[in-house]
Design a protein around this motif. Sequence first.
Motif, PDB file in Angstrom:
ATOM      1  N   GLY A   1       0.828  -1.205   0.000  1.00 60.90           N
ATOM      2  CA  GLY A   1       0.000   0.000   0.000  1.00 60.90           C
ATOM      3  C   GLY A   1       0.858   1.248   0.000  1.00 60.90           C
TER       4      GLY A   1
ATOM      5  N   PRO B   1       0.976   4.502   6.180  1.00 65.65           N
ATOM      6  CA  PRO B   1       0.034   4.374   7.292  1.00 65.65           C
ATOM      7  C   PRO B   1      -0.809   5.628   7.460  1.00 65.65           C
ATOM      8  CG  PRO B   1       2.340   4.075   8.016  1.00 65.65           C
ATOM      9  CD  PRO B   1       2.376   4.514   6.595  1.00 65.65           C
TER      10      PRO B   1
ATOM     11  N   PRO C   1      -0.130  -2.089   9.495  1.00 67.05           N
ATOM     12  CA  PRO C   1      -0.711  -1.520   8.282  1.00 67.05           C
ATOM     13  C   PRO C   1      -2.154  -1.971   8.073  1.00 67.05           C
ATOM     14  CG  PRO C   1       0.840  -3.258   7.708  1.00 67.05           C
ATOM     15  CD  PRO C   1       0.914  -3.075   9.197  1.00 67.05           C
ATOM     16  N   PHE C   2      -2.918  -1.118   7.427  1.00 66.56           N
ATOM     17  CA  PHE C   2      -4.276  -1.445   6.979  1.00 66.56           C
ATOM     18  C   PHE C   2      -5.155  -2.001   8.103  1.00 66.56           C
ATOM     19  CE2 PHE C   2      -2.234  -1.142   2.801  1.00 66.56           C
ATOM     20  CZ  PHE C   2      -3.183  -0.412   2.121  1.00 66.56           C
TER      21      PHE C   2
ATOM     22  N   ASN D   1       3.730  -1.220   3.318  1.00 67.89           N
ATOM     23  CA  ASN D   1       3.512   0.043   2.601  1.00 67.89           C
ATOM     24  C   ASN D   1       4.827   0.524   1.995  1.00 67.89           C
ATOM     25  OD1 ASN D   1       0.689   0.783   3.068  1.00 67.89           O
ATOM     26  ND2 ASN D   1       1.264   0.866   5.234  1.00 67.89           N
TER      27      ASN D   1
HETATM   28  N1  URA Z   1      -3.646   3.082   3.412  1.00 67.91           N
HETATM   29  C1  URA Z   1      -2.464   2.568   3.050  1.00 67.91           C
HETATM   30  O1  URA Z   1      -2.030   2.728   1.909  1.00 67.91           O
HETATM   31  N2  URA Z   1      -1.772   1.885   3.952  1.00 67.91           N
HETATM   32  C2  URA Z   1      -2.197   1.665   5.198  1.00 67.91           C
HETATM   33  O2  URA Z   1      -1.500   1.007   5.963  1.00 67.91           O
HETATM   34  C3  URA Z   1      -3.440   2.212   5.548  1.00 67.91           C
HETATM   35  C4  URA Z   1      -4.154   2.907   4.651  1.00 67.91           C
END
Ligand code: URA
Length: 313
Positions: free
Chosen positions: A147, A150, A160-161, A187
């Motif tokens: 991704g 954070p 993450p996420f 990420n």
């Molecule tokens: N969006 C991201 O790209 N990474 C995350 O960890 C949370 C939201």
Amino acid sequence: MSAYAQLLEAAIRDLEERKAAGERFIAIAPETLSALTTSQSVPTPARTQPAESSTPAVRSTSTPRASGSPPRLPAIRSTATPLNAPRPVAAPPALPLLNITAAEKPAAFAALRERALACTKCPQLVTTRKSVVFGTGDPNAQLMFVGEAPGADEDQQGEPFVGRAGQLLTRIIQAANLSREAVYIANILKCRPDTPLGTPGNRPPRPEERAACLPYLLEQIQLIQPRVIVALGGTAVEGLFGQTEFRITRQRGKWMDFHGTPVMPTFHPSYVLRAEEGPDKGRATKRLVWEDMLQVMVRLEMPISEKQRGFFK
Ligand code: URA
């Protein structure tokens, strides 16, 4: 100037440019390395190992896989670009040279995590972050999600996420009959991008932040050696490949190649959440993401049920 001296100068210039752009590792084809070290008349370049890496010296690496699954990708891929060759604009950054055995991998992964958690390369982010969000999941995962950076929830929890977008990602992973524990999630930027005091929301990572953080992600990929990477959103693709403009709406769903590892670019879960506010409640966007995931499942030779094939149709 001799042809050799010209070549050497071009190689040094290329190395200096890469270093200035934030690259801290270079990949060298084994044959180049052996030519450099065996030639009497050619001095060995100053650096053939990662300069600031604590990773050990050259040995082959492979992690045992479940029987029946395809063999692992080699740690050093012989497709490495010669140092003095012109670099195509969209070429991904060179992977670090990692030379460890499967037995050494857990310690190498832990050491990488320690280095990332102590990172102070972006002084501003050091002062505003609560956590360095390194990554979560199985370091031997076949599937890795990458991704952007954070957000507030991830910064709070150090994972993450985990916010709204993360919960949607978790549901996507589960729809593929997988779990967060079975995949790896990271990420391109490990710290939350700061926003002006009192301002809610997120901002995308700046180029210099991306460049500073990229070596951690590259080493994660090199250690995990996933069979497939899913890049979540255009910024993740740009960060991974060092590109400046990637049109996710046009280019999602088309396989890309990261040093031999297939990458599936798809929409970021936040984009899907925004689409949920539209007239179809995001159904069409969800179907596109799901079609990308179906391609990933096919690539990983995972069983797909009729019910799964029909999600969001
Ligand atoms: N969006 C991201 O790209 N990474 C995350 O960890 C949370 C939201």
